[in-house]
Design an enzyme around this catalytic site. Structure first.
Site, short mmCIF file in Angstrom:
data_model
loop_
_atom_site.label_atom_id
_atom_site.label_comp_id
_atom_site.label_asym_id
_atom_site.label_seq_id
_atom_site.Cartn_x
_atom_site.Cartn_y
_atom_site.Cartn_z
N LYS A 187 0.84 -1.21 0.00
CA LYS A 187 0.00 0.00 0.00
C LYS A 187 0.87 1.25 0.00
CE LYS A 187 -4.20 -2.17 1.58
NZ LYS A 187 -5.15 -2.49 2.65
N ARG B 8 -2.32 -10.04 5.40
CA ARG B 8 -2.86 -10.25 4.04
C ARG B 8 -1.83 -9.68 3.07
NH1 ARG B 8 -5.58 -7.27 0.32
NH2 ARG B 8 -7.22 -8.29 -0.88
N1 PMM Z 1 -7.16 -4.36 1.47
C1 PMM Z 1 -7.57 -4.49 0.20
C2 PMM Z 1 -8.56 -5.42 -0.15
N2 PMM Z 1 -9.13 -6.22 0.78
N3 PMM Z 1 -9.29 -6.92 3.02
C3 PMM Z 1 -8.92 -6.81 4.30
N4 PMM Z 1 -9.50 -7.59 5.24
N5 PMM Z 1 -7.95 -5.92 4.70
C4 PMM Z 1 -7.34 -5.08 3.81
O1 PMM Z 1 -6.49 -4.29 4.24
C5 PMM Z 1 -7.72 -5.17 2.44
C6 PMM Z 1 -8.72 -6.11 2.07
C7 PMM Z 1 -6.97 -3.62 -0.84
O2 PMM Z 1 -5.74 -4.12 -1.25
P1 PMM Z 1 -5.51 -4.92 -2.64
O3 PMM Z 1 -6.17 -4.11 -3.72
O4 PMM Z 1 -4.05 -5.03 -2.75
O5 PMM Z 1 -6.17 -6.27 -2.53
#
Ligand code: PMM
Length: 251
Positions: free
Chosen positions: A207, A238
């Site tokens: 991020k 994650r």
């Molecule tokens: N961040 C993204 C998408 N899903 N789910 C959870 N639980 N926590 C997060 O911080 C989160 C998420 C966005 O990131 P990406 O686009 O790299 O998937």
């Protein structure tokens, strides 16, 4: 600490660059993550990056369900990254074991009841609104106190809807309606989230607040953060890359 590997089946994911936007590539990446020792594969069809537009339910289901069905056959523990109760239910039927709702039940009024009925673990993330305009909502008097209190409201709503205490997981939602300083304040106070008594998931991977100009430059910062979080009682991170994170946890 567990490793949740990100599998975004989206043409516009900022970190995957659309590389895994077809079925074969997504399944291949999922199998690679299994071989690398991933604990949970988080499959999502809708991008939530700042400014992203929503996609239809039909498109979300079309992108995610075939990949879930295939990877579940290989024994993977899968979470479905969705704000929609209907997609969550279809995913669980297809073999997913967990719901990851970035809206904590706020985007779809059926979500909490659906998760309760399905009796699967439910991840409630801190969220203040759709990605399209979430940056304007990054206003806090004390980000740690405010995010905890808003998460506590979601915990209460989840329990009231019938989600079992043992099935509830919380996530401070790094990057969602938060500026860089807010994200670092949360990371620095992660113990306060752990102290709430629920498993805590942290999603910092690649991020923007980590610094650097590209997702790849943020990879090392992500690994460093995982190393730091490993000693805090955080339940899972994650992340996009599984292998380097498994390696850093094994050190
Ligand atoms: N961040 C993204 C998408 N899903 N789910 C959870 N639980 N926590 C997060 O911080 C989160 C998420 C966005 O990131 P990406 O686009 O790299 O998937």
């Amino acid at each position: 600490m567990l490793i949740m590997g990100i599998l975004n089946v989206t043409p516009d994911s900022f970190a995957d660059g659309g590389r895994h936007n077809d079925f074969d590539a997504a399944v291949a990446r999922g199998l690679e993550m299994i071989a690398e020792g991933v604990d949970i594969i988080d499959i999502g069809g809708e991008s939530t990056r700042p400014g992203a537009d929503r996609i239809s339910e039909a498109e979300e289901i079309e992108r995610t369900i075939p990949v879930i069905t295939e990877l579940a056959k290989h024994g993977a523990r899968i979470s479905i990254d969705t704000m929609r109760a209907s997609t969550a239910e279809a995913a669980i039927k297809a073999g997913a074991a967990m719901i990851n709702d970035v809206s904590g039940g706020l985007a779809d009024s059926n979500m909490l009841q659906t998760a309760a009925r399905l009796k699967v673990p439910y991840i409630a993330m801190h969220w203040r609104g759709q990605s399209k305009d979430m940056n304007s909502k990054a206003v806090y008097s004390d980000v740690v106190i405010d995010v905890i209190s808003e998460l506590q409201e979601r915990i209460t709503a989840a329990l009231d809807a019938g989600i079992e205490v043992g099935n509830l997981i919380i996530d401070p939602g790094l990057g969602f309606a938060k500026d860089a300083e807010h994200n670092w304040e949360i990371v620095d106070s992660i113990d306060s989230f752990v102290d709430l008594g629920y498993p805590v998931l942290v999603g910092a991977s690649r991020k923007r607040f980590l610094g650097g100009d590209s997702p790849d430059e943020r990879e090392q910062a992500t690994i460093d953060l995982t190393k730091r979080l490993a000693s805090t009682g955080v339940w899972a991170v994650r992340v996009h890359s599984v292998k380097p994170h498994k390696e850093v946890l094994a050190q």
